[in-house]
Motif scaffolding. Structure first.
Motif: not given
Length: 224
Positions: A122-125, A114-115, A108-110
């Motif tokens: 939260e995917l990013k953090t 990502g949203n 999975s990617s931003e």
């Protein structure tokens, strides 16, 4: 998601003593819904799933994305939703091992998630956030926050208790019950570690050992 198609994923869990497992999962992409359920005693050639609420309905795509089904053994089934047409190399996998269900977002990617919001955080953090964006470090509180509400889509083919505002069921004394069960165990930590030793991913090995000790079933290593 995917140019406005939208995606929702819901799971249902079952409580067993001090632990619980995912017994069914449902995914909506666009106007299509795929629901998959495990089975404690799976029959040869029979897979418990619903496509757009139809039991074992024909399934080729989900929201336009190809769906590939495989029966790896009598106990193991897998549905792979191939997102490559929009997000190269990405898939969503729903796997069953007997009554146990697992949902994986592979690569999975931003761009794709990502949203996304929900229990996975939260995917990013990797932060676990409530509906209002507040960080939560209590898993029971997190689960309660993301219980499906009456004004949200219910993706499953039938309703089951508890439904909001009735609270999710949790163990009364999970740590105490776990200690008592481990004191009474017939499968030891050493046996569980040996059964899971071939797994290369250390997190998979850790989960494998926990699952074997919780279920007292060495065959659970086959789920990984």
């Amino acid at each position: 998601f995917a140019g406005g198609l939208g995606i929702e994923v819901e799971i249902r869990t079952k409580l067993v003593r001090f632990w619980s497992y995912i017994k069914s999962a449902a995914i909506r992409i666009g106007d299509d819904i795929l629901e998959v359920q495990g089975s404690a005693d799976p029959e040869v050639g029979v897979t418990e799933y619903w496509m757009n609420l139809e039991y074992q309905g024909p399934i080729k795509t989900l929201g336009g994305f190809p769906v590939i089904f495989s029966a790896r053994s009598q106990k193991k089934r897998k549905f792979v939703i191939d997102l490559s047409s929009k997000f190269p190399g990405e898939t969503i996998e729903i796997s069953t091992y007997r009554e146990f269900v697992k949902v994986d977002f592979v690569h999975s990617s931003e761009a794709s998630f990502g949203n996304a919001v929900g229990m996975l955080g939260e995917l990013k953090t990797g932060k676990l956030l409530g509906r209002d964006g507040t960080e939560i470090d209590d898993f029971y509180a997190l689960g309660a926050q993301w219980q499906v509400r009456p004004d949200e889509n219910m993706l499953f083919h039938s309703a089951e208790d508890p439904q909001f505002p009735k609270a999710c069921v949790i163990p009364e004394d999970p740590q105490g019950e776990r200690r008592r069960r481990l004191d009474e165990e017939s499968v030891t930590v050493e046996q569980a570690e040996a059964a899971c030793a071939e797994l290369k991913n250390p997190l998979d090995r850790k989960d494998c050992v926990y699952d074997i000790l919780a279920t007292q079933d060495l065959d659970m290593a086959g789920a990984f």
